[in-house]
Design a protein around this motif. Structure first.
Motif, PDB file in Angstrom:
ATOM      1  N   ARG A  34       0.830  -1.210   0.000  1.00  0.00           N
ATOM      2  CA  ARG A  34       0.000   0.000   0.000  1.00  0.00           C
ATOM      3  C   ARG A  34       0.859   1.252   0.000  1.00  0.00           C
ATOM      4  NH1 ARG A  34      -4.274  -2.663   4.404  1.00  0.00           N
ATOM      5  NH2 ARG A  34      -4.841  -4.390   2.997  1.00  0.00           N
ATOM      6  N   LEU A  35       1.937   1.254   0.762  1.00  0.00           N
ATOM      7  CA  LEU A  35       2.832   2.408   0.741  1.00  0.00           C
ATOM      8  C   LEU A  35       3.521   2.517  -0.615  1.00  0.00           C
ATOM      9  CD1 LEU A  35       4.291   4.763   2.029  1.00  0.00           C
ATOM     10  CD2 LEU A  35       5.901   3.146   3.077  1.00  0.00           C
ATOM     11  N   TRP A  36       3.908   1.403  -1.185  1.00  0.00           N
ATOM     12  CA  TRP A  36       4.586   1.385  -2.487  1.00  0.00           C
ATOM     13  C   TRP A  36       3.689   1.975  -3.570  1.00  0.00           C
ATOM     14  CZ3 TRP A  36       4.998  -2.420  -6.811  1.00  0.00           C
ATOM     15  CH2 TRP A  36       6.216  -2.327  -7.503  1.00  0.00           C
ATOM     16  N   VAL A  37       2.437   1.565  -3.587  1.00  0.00           N
ATOM     17  CA  VAL A  37       1.484   2.136  -4.545  1.00  0.00           C
ATOM     18  C   VAL A  37       1.323   3.632  -4.313  1.00  0.00           C
ATOM     19  CG1 VAL A  37      -0.956   2.166  -5.233  1.00  0.00           C
ATOM     20  CG2 VAL A  37       0.229  -0.023  -4.911  1.00  0.00           C
ATOM     21  N   CYS A  38       1.235   4.034  -3.067  1.00  0.00           N
ATOM     22  CA  CYS A  38       1.056   5.456  -2.756  1.00  0.00           C
ATOM     23  C   CYS A  38       2.261   6.286  -3.173  1.00  0.00           C
ATOM     24  CB  CYS A  38       0.774   5.639  -1.263  1.00  0.00           C
ATOM     25  SG  CYS A  38      -0.904   5.135  -0.787  1.00  0.00           S
ATOM     26  N   LEU A  39       3.455   5.726  -3.076  1.00  0.00           N
ATOM     27  CA  LEU A  39       4.644   6.448  -3.530  1.00  0.00           C
ATOM     28  C   LEU A  39       4.524   6.796  -5.014  1.00  0.00           C
ATOM     29  CD1 LEU A  39       7.355   4.317  -1.720  1.00  0.00           C
ATOM     30  CD2 LEU A  39       6.920   6.747  -1.301  1.00  0.00           C
ATOM     31  N   HIS A  40       4.035   5.861  -5.805  1.00  0.00           N
ATOM     32  CA  HIS A  40       3.849   6.090  -7.236  1.00  0.00           C
ATOM     33  C   HIS A  40       2.812   7.179  -7.482  1.00  0.00           C
ATOM     34  CE1 HIS A  40       2.375   5.323 -11.328  1.00  0.00           C
ATOM     35  NE2 HIS A  40       3.549   4.766 -11.573  1.00  0.00           N
ATOM     36  N   GLU A  41       1.666   7.072  -6.832  1.00  0.00           N
ATOM     37  CA  GLU A  41       0.576   8.010  -7.099  1.00  0.00           C
ATOM     38  C   GLU A  41       0.855   9.395  -6.515  1.00  0.00           C
ATOM     39  OE1 GLU A  41      -1.346   7.089  -9.283  1.00  0.00           O
ATOM     40  OE2 GLU A  41      -0.833   4.961  -9.209  1.00  0.00           O
ATOM     41  N   VAL A  42       1.489   9.438  -5.343  1.00  0.00           N
ATOM     42  CA  VAL A  42       1.841  10.742  -4.761  1.00  0.00           C
ATOM     43  C   VAL A  42       2.866  11.454  -5.636  1.00  0.00           C
ATOM     44  CG1 VAL A  42       3.054  11.821  -2.813  1.00  0.00           C
ATOM     45  CG2 VAL A  42       1.189  10.204  -2.386  1.00  0.00           C
ATOM     46  N   THR A  43       3.738  10.690  -6.306  1.00  0.00           N
ATOM     47  CA  THR A  43       4.670  11.318  -7.246  1.00  0.00           C
ATOM     48  C   THR A  43       3.909  12.040  -8.349  1.00  0.00           C
ATOM     49  OG1 THR A  43       6.348   9.628  -6.815  1.00  0.00           O
ATOM     50  CG2 THR A  43       6.597  10.923  -8.825  1.00  0.00           C
ATOM     51  N   HIS A  44       2.873  11.408  -8.888  1.00  0.00           N
ATOM     52  CA  HIS A  44       2.062  12.081  -9.908  1.00  0.00           C
ATOM     53  C   HIS A  44       1.401  13.337  -9.330  1.00  0.00           C
ATOM     54  CE1 HIS A  44       2.753   9.205 -12.950  1.00  0.00           C
ATOM     55  NE2 HIS A  44       1.992   8.240 -12.468  1.00  0.00           N
ATOM     56  N   GLN A  45       0.900  13.217  -8.124  1.00  0.00           N
ATOM     57  CA  GLN A  45       0.270  14.377  -7.492  1.00  0.00           C
ATOM     58  C   GLN A  45       1.278  15.522  -7.348  1.00  0.00           C
ATOM     59  OE1 GLN A  45      -0.768  14.134  -3.216  1.00  0.00           O
ATOM     60  NE2 GLN A  45      -2.840  14.696  -3.836  1.00  0.00           N
ATOM     61  N   LEU A  46       2.491  15.185  -6.929  1.00  0.00           N
ATOM     62  CA  LEU A  46       3.508  16.207  -6.733  1.00  0.00           C
ATOM     63  C   LEU A  46       3.932  16.827  -8.064  1.00  0.00           C
ATOM     64  CD1 LEU A  46       5.366  17.684  -4.755  1.00  0.00           C
ATOM     65  CD2 LEU A  46       7.010  15.815  -5.015  1.00  0.00           C
ATOM     66  N   GLN A  47       4.009  16.020  -9.111  1.00  0.00           N
ATOM     67  CA  GLN A  47       4.385  16.561 -10.421  1.00  0.00           C
ATOM     68  C   GLN A  47       3.466  17.718 -10.819  1.00  0.00           C
ATOM     69  OE1 GLN A  47       3.908  12.923 -12.514  1.00  0.00           O
ATOM     70  NE2 GLN A  47       6.024  12.227 -12.250  1.00  0.00           N
ATOM     71  N   PHE A  48       2.174  17.540 -10.609  1.00  0.00           N
ATOM     72  CA  PHE A  48       1.221  18.544 -11.064  1.00  0.00           C
ATOM     73  C   PHE A  48       1.017  19.679 -10.063  1.00  0.00           C
ATOM     74  CE2 PHE A  48       0.328  15.061 -13.894  1.00  0.00           C
ATOM     75  CZ  PHE A  48       0.031  15.695 -15.091  1.00  0.00           C
ATOM     76  N   THR A  49       1.323  19.451  -8.785  1.00  0.00           N
ATOM     77  CA  THR A  49       1.216  20.541  -7.811  1.00  0.00           C
ATOM     78  C   THR A  49       2.509  21.344  -7.703  1.00  0.00           C
ATOM     79  OG1 THR A  49       1.783  19.000  -6.011  1.00  0.00           O
ATOM     80  CG2 THR A  49      -0.562  19.388  -6.454  1.00  0.00           C
ATOM     81  N   ALA A  50       3.640  20.727  -8.054  1.00  0.00           N
ATOM     82  CA  ALA A  50       4.921  21.435  -8.027  1.00  0.00           C
ATOM     83  C   ALA A  50       5.233  22.102  -9.359  1.00  0.00           C
ATOM     84  CB  ALA A  50       6.052  20.465  -7.664  1.00  0.00           C
ATOM     85  N   VAL A  51       4.584  21.651 -10.427  1.00  0.00           N
ATOM     86  CA  VAL A  51       4.850  22.174 -11.771  1.00  0.00           C
ATOM     87  C   VAL A  51       3.524  22.693 -12.331  1.00  0.00           C
ATOM     88  CG1 VAL A  51       5.852  21.658 -14.024  1.00  0.00           C
ATOM     89  CG2 VAL A  51       6.622  20.382 -11.999  1.00  0.00           C
ATOM     90  N   PRO A  52       3.137  23.908 -11.983  1.00  0.00           N
ATOM     91  CA  PRO A  52       1.792  24.397 -12.331  1.00  0.00           C
ATOM     92  C   PRO A  52       1.521  24.525 -13.821  1.00  0.00           C
ATOM     93  CG  PRO A  52       3.134  26.153 -11.365  1.00  0.00           C
ATOM     94  CD  PRO A  52       3.888  24.882 -11.167  1.00  0.00           C
ATOM     95  N   TRP A  53       2.557  24.578 -14.654  1.00  0.00           N
ATOM     96  CA  TRP A  53       2.322  24.722 -16.087  1.00  0.00           C
ATOM     97  C   TRP A  53       2.032  23.386 -16.768  1.00  0.00           C
ATOM     98  CZ3 TRP A  53       5.599  21.710 -18.863  1.00  0.00           C
ATOM     99  CH2 TRP A  53       6.847  21.422 -18.335  1.00  0.00           C
ATOM    100  N   LEU A  54       2.189  22.259 -16.029  1.00  0.00           N
ATOM    101  CA  LEU A  54       2.107  20.952 -16.675  1.00  0.00           C
ATOM    102  C   LEU A  54       0.688  20.629 -17.155  1.00  0.00           C
ATOM    103  CD1 LEU A  54       3.791  18.516 -17.452  1.00  0.00           C
ATOM    104  CD2 LEU A  54       3.404  17.561 -15.170  1.00  0.00           C
ATOM    105  N   ARG A  55      -0.300  20.866 -16.315  1.00  0.00           N
ATOM    106  CA  ARG A  55      -1.677  20.582 -16.733  1.00  0.00           C
ATOM    107  C   ARG A  55      -2.115  21.484 -17.883  1.00  0.00           C
ATOM    108  NH1 ARG A  55      -7.198  20.774 -12.989  1.00  0.00           N
ATOM    109  NH2 ARG A  55      -8.661  20.548 -14.722  1.00  0.00           N
TER     110      ARG A  55
END
Length: 364
Positions: A165-186
């Motif tokens: 469960r933590l391993w899966v969350c690491l993957h998905e939280v990375t996606h979340q961080l990509q779009f919250t840390a890089v506002p121009w991406l979306r």
């Protein structure tokens, strides 16, 4: 949800998917509550590890990240909204660009309902496989964790539930961080959809026919059909170099974000996830072969080599980090001009030379 001019009756797609969706694994009420609670804890725990490893942080003043633990129907609801948000504006842009008039209400209703049933069948299948997802389109901003699929997968693989469960969350939280840390991406991805529409010479009616064929072929792929006589997927909509360039840009950025998440979920190491090596080995076995998801994605993209480019994303991230370190790699997020080109996915040193201004020697 569906507008009168929509290519797909998304309300019908959602109802169809809900009706066809298989039940999840058997769990007691107490077990289900424990899973939901642990997934929320795992997602919260993953944030610090992902930020430490990547060096990325959400922009100040941005929206608060939201984590939603959902069941299969909940995932269906989210994705009917997301797909509508992605495809419906494309149709409107085509119609506006070509000065076309919408088809009559009867023709629209018949076509959109037929496509809606097909789309619902595909969603019903996919909702049993997806473990997690960051919503880019639609409502946007939520991280979805599909609890029954996570439980079913960890049982099938015979792995430690807490680690998995933590391993899966690491993957998905990375996606979340990509779009919250890089506002121009979306906005960049949304711009590519508009660019694709602007470059096409298809009328909305022809687009409807092509997408209907595409959705039908996805259903065939899910059921194990062959690729013989199959339509070309998204490539069937591509007629000129401008559209091909857009598709290459989208492929490159999606390869990047997926490869980055794969790099992170393994990069935290056994100090964070003790059984990480076992998880990777068994999960890789799950991905082997030409399973239904592979068939759907290959059919959707219409080109075998496009699937390889998603795998190339991890090669790219690993290669750049080895050559230039994480700080050097993070220059990829500085702006669209720093995103990898398709041909750079398998040649990280080429990206380093173009963006960072040097071509380091690659170790033998």
């Amino acid at each position: 949800m569906s507008r009168p001019s929509s290519l797909v009756d998304w309300d019908l797609a959602g109802r169809t998917a809900r009706r066809l969706t298989k039940a999840g694994p058997e769990t007691s009420r107490e077990e289900a509550a424990d899973v939901v609670a642990e997934l929320h804890r795992a997602a919260a725990t993953a944030v610090a590890h992902v930020e430490e490893l990547t060096g990325l942080h959400p922009v100040a003043g941005g929206p608060e990240p939201v984590v939603a633990v959902v069941d299969r129907p909940g995932w269906v609801d989210a994705n009917t909204m997301g797909m509508a948000a992605l495809l419906d504006p494309l149709t409107e842009a085509l119609r506006a660009a070509q000065g076309g008039t919408p088809p009559g209400p009867l023709a629209t209703a018949i076509g959109s309902r037929a496509t809606g049933v097909q789309a619902g069948g595909v969603l019903a299948f996919l909702c049993t496989r997806v473990l997690g997802q960051y919503e880019v389109f639609g409502t946007g901003g939520r991280l979805l964790l599909v609890a029954p699929n996570i439980v079913e997968t960890e049982r099938r693989l015979g792995v430690d539930p807490t680690d998995f469960r933590l391993w899966v969350c690491l993957h998905e939280v990375t996606h979340q961080l990509q779009f919250t840390a890089v506002p121009w991406l979306r906005p960049y991805l949304e711009e590519q959809v508009q660019a694709f529409a602007s470059a096409t010479d298809l009328t909305p009616d022809v687009l409807r026919e092509r997408l209907t064929d595409l959705v039908r072929s996805l259903g065939d792929a899910v059921r194990g059909g062959t690729d013989d006589d199959a339509p070309q997927g998204l490539m069937a909509l591509v007629r000129g170099p401008e559209q091909r360039a857009v598709l290459d840009r989208v492929t490159a950025v999606m390869s990047l974000v997926e490869g980055h998440a794969e790099f992170v979920m393994d990069g935290v190491g056994p100090d964070v996830v003790p059984s990480v090596r076992t998880l990777r080995k068994r999960f890789a076995q799950r991905r082997k072969g030409r399973g239904p998801i592979d068939r759907v994605l290959r059919r959707l993209l219409g080109l075998e080599q496009k699937m390889q480019q998603y795998a190339d994303g991890r090669v790219f991230v690993t290669g750049v980090v080895e050559l230039a370190g994480m700080d050097g790699f993070n220059q990829v997020w500085a702006g669209p001009q720093n995103l990898p080109l398709v041909e750079e996915l398998t040649d990280p040193a080429r990206w380093v030379a173009r963006v960072l201004g040097s071509r380091p020697a690659v170790p033998a």
